[in-house]
Write a protein that holds these residues in place. Structure first.
Motif, PDB file in Angstrom:
ATOM      1  N   VAL A  20       0.850  -1.205   0.000  1.00  0.00           N
ATOM      2  CA  VAL A  20       0.000   0.000   0.000  1.00  0.00           C
ATOM      3  C   VAL A  20       0.885   1.255   0.000  1.00  0.00           C
ATOM      4  O   VAL A  20       0.686   2.189  -0.785  1.00  0.00           O
ATOM      5  CB  VAL A  20      -0.938  -0.002   1.242  1.00  0.00           C
ATOM      6  N   VAL A  21       1.900   1.254   0.863  1.00  0.00           N
ATOM      7  CA  VAL A  21       2.766   2.436   0.983  1.00  0.00           C
ATOM      8  C   VAL A  21       3.593   2.635  -0.295  1.00  0.00           C
ATOM      9  O   VAL A  21       3.792   3.766  -0.749  1.00  0.00           O
ATOM     10  CB  VAL A  21       3.675   2.304   2.235  1.00  0.00           C
ATOM     11  N   PHE A  29       3.570   5.946  -2.713  1.00  0.00           N
ATOM     12  CA  PHE A  29       4.745   6.681  -3.184  1.00  0.00           C
ATOM     13  C   PHE A  29       4.614   6.972  -4.678  1.00  0.00           C
ATOM     14  O   PHE A  29       4.795   8.103  -5.121  1.00  0.00           O
ATOM     15  CB  PHE A  29       6.046   5.919  -2.898  1.00  0.00           C
ATOM     16  N   PHE A  30       4.296   5.931  -5.471  1.00  0.00           N
ATOM     17  CA  PHE A  30       4.217   6.146  -6.928  1.00  0.00           C
ATOM     18  C   PHE A  30       3.071   7.089  -7.303  1.00  0.00           C
ATOM     19  O   PHE A  30       3.126   7.744  -8.345  1.00  0.00           O
ATOM     20  CB  PHE A  30       4.077   4.805  -7.660  1.00  0.00           C
ATOM     21  N   ALA A  72       4.065   9.521   4.718  1.00  0.00           N
ATOM     22  CA  ALA A  72       4.517   9.636   6.108  1.00  0.00           C
ATOM     23  C   ALA A  72       4.815   8.272   6.736  1.00  0.00           C
ATOM     24  O   ALA A  72       5.644   8.168   7.625  1.00  0.00           O
ATOM     25  CB  ALA A  72       3.458  10.384   6.916  1.00  0.00           C
ATOM     26  N   ARG A  73       4.137   7.232   6.252  1.00  0.00           N
ATOM     27  CA  ARG A  73       4.351   5.904   6.857  1.00  0.00           C
ATOM     28  C   ARG A  73       5.512   5.142   6.211  1.00  0.00           C
ATOM     29  O   ARG A  73       5.781   4.008   6.587  1.00  0.00           O
ATOM     30  CB  ARG A  73       3.069   5.052   6.693  1.00  0.00           C
ATOM     31  N   TYR A  74       6.170   5.732   5.205  1.00  0.00           N
ATOM     32  CA  TYR A  74       7.154   4.958   4.431  1.00  0.00           C
ATOM     33  C   TYR A  74       8.205   4.287   5.329  1.00  0.00           C
ATOM     34  O   TYR A  74       8.374   3.068   5.332  1.00  0.00           O
ATOM     35  CB  TYR A  74       7.840   5.850   3.374  1.00  0.00           C
ATOM     36  N   ARG A 133      -0.001  -3.180 -11.177  1.00  0.00           N
ATOM     37  CA  ARG A 133       0.606  -4.165 -10.279  1.00  0.00           C
ATOM     38  C   ARG A 133       1.734  -3.495  -9.501  1.00  0.00           C
ATOM     39  O   ARG A 133       2.591  -2.829 -10.085  1.00  0.00           O
ATOM     40  CB  ARG A 133       1.146  -5.318 -11.132  1.00  0.00           C
ATOM     41  N   THR A 134       1.713  -3.666  -8.171  1.00  0.00           N
ATOM     42  CA  THR A 134       2.800  -3.147  -7.331  1.00  0.00           C
ATOM     43  C   THR A 134       3.451  -4.335  -6.650  1.00  0.00           C
ATOM     44  O   THR A 134       2.751  -5.203  -6.112  1.00  0.00           O
ATOM     45  CB  THR A 134       2.245  -2.187  -6.249  1.00  0.00           C
ATOM     46  N   THR A 135       4.773  -4.412  -6.680  1.00  0.00           N
ATOM     47  CA  THR A 135       5.485  -5.505  -6.006  1.00  0.00           C
ATOM     48  C   THR A 135       6.649  -4.919  -5.215  1.00  0.00           C
ATOM     49  O   THR A 135       7.119  -3.813  -5.517  1.00  0.00           O
ATOM     50  CB  THR A 135       6.038  -6.542  -7.012  1.00  0.00           C
TER      51      THR A 135
END
Ligand code: AKG
Ligand code: FE2
Length: 337
Positions: free
Chosen positions: A81-82, A86-87, A146-148, A277-279
């Motif tokens: 999710v984080v 970012f992207f 902020a949570r990165y 898709r995020t990996t």
């Protein structure tokens, strides 16, 4: 920065010409056969059985999926999710990380692989950074979202423990002296967050071309969207997503240390029309000055060394050059009989 796929407005209706692959490299309609997939290994199973399964999968496929591996499910979800958050940030927030220098070892955002020099591009943005020791690396990472740092920090540590656990099992399975992979061989850790937007024509492009990973092992958190394919017995085999599993693969340097007993398999990423898709890939890697060579205990008159010795850093330099020219970097290190 308009180059970043994640910063283009709206969904694109046609593939830009510079992303069209030459016909022989296009994935086409024929994607991986759905009946075959890579082995799934339950890490809570009997230890000796698990070792046998890992070695068998690493010999036959160079790939396996791990379930019941102990990394918190919440963290596995949050990190994806984080990464996506970012992207999704506005360009101005991301551009300070952007670099087209393939040798830049810092926290680096890029698009495709080597945008400035390659003949055609790949349908991927990525953010890469080192993560071990965490206290020396974390201040290089993004503070927005902020949570990165709060999510990627603990995640990287849990994945590191899992990676070292898998290396211990491989060590035992190969019959190497206990603790063989401790110290310099596993000193580094790199993470790459990948973002593959939905694509108007997945038959004509790839998210990542056919490649092998250069390090020791990869632990991939691929979420729910398919896309990863493994080259096995002259065909593509899909690594179907399994909720909360890690896809683990043997890398080039581990193939060399095992004197060819374990396989660093080629793989690629295909895209989808209707879903992005995020990996998040984590790599365990040797420090640059560590010597890479076939383990002495695996060498005998009947099993001579198949590879030369070299430092990890020298391999990395050659990997970048060879991959650009479409060559197999392992060939340069092979001893000809
Ligand atoms: O995103 C994926 O499915 C694979 C990524 C990969 O192969 C890599 O980062 O080396
Ligand atoms: Fe890879």
């Amino acid at each position: 920065m308009a180059k970043l796929l994640s910063s283009r407005c709206g969904i694109q209706s046609v593939v830009p010409e510079t992303y069209l692959l030459p016909p022989e490299q296009r994935p086409g309609e024929l994607v991986a056969p759905p009946c075959k997939t890579i082995p799934v290994i339950d890490l809570e199973g009997d230890r000796n059985e698990v070792i046998l399964e890992i070695i068998k999968a690493s010999q036959e496929y160079g790939f396996f999926q791990l379930i019941n591996h102990g990394v918190a499910e919440e963290l596995m979800k949050d990190v994806l999710v984080v990464a996506k958050e970012f992207f999704d940030l506005p360009v101005e927030e991301k551009e300070r990380f952007y670099s087209e220098d393939p040798h830049d070892q810092g926290c680096r955002l890029r698009t495709s692989i080597d945008f400035a020099n390659e003949k055609f591009h790949f349908w991927r943005d990525s953010l890469r950074h080192l993560c071990h020791p965490l206290k020396d690396q974390i201040h290089h990472w993004p503070e927005n979202p902020a949570r990165y740092r709060g999510v990627f920090g603990p995640y990287s540590e849990e994945v590191r423990s899992l990676g070292l656990r898998v290396l211990d099992l491989i060590c035992e399975g190969l019959g190497l002296e206990s603790g063989y992979f401790k110290g310099g061989l596993s000193q580094g850790q790199l993470m790459i967050a990948n973002y593959y937007p939905s694509c108007p024509n997945p038959n004509l492009v790839l998210g990542l071309p056919k490649h092998g990973d250069p390090h020791l092992i990869t632990l991939l958190n691929q979420g729910y969207v398919p896309g990863l394919e493994v080259w096995n017995n002259e065909q593509w085999v899909a690594a179907e997503p399994i909720p909360n599993a890690f896809v683990v693969n043997i890398n080039h340097k581990l193939q060399i240390i095992s004197n060819g007993k374990l396989k660093s398999a080629d793989h690629r990423v295909v895209t989808s029309t209707n879903v992005a898709r995020t990996t998040v890939a984590s790599f365990i890697l040797p420090s640059t000055d560590t010597l890479i060579e076939p383990a002495k205990s695996l060498i005998s008159e009947l099993s001579p060394p198949l590879y030369k010795s070299f430092t990890s850093g020298d391999f990395d330099k050659i990997y970048v050059l060879d991959v650009h020219q479409g060559k197999d970097p392992l060939e340069r290190f092979r001893i000809r009989s």
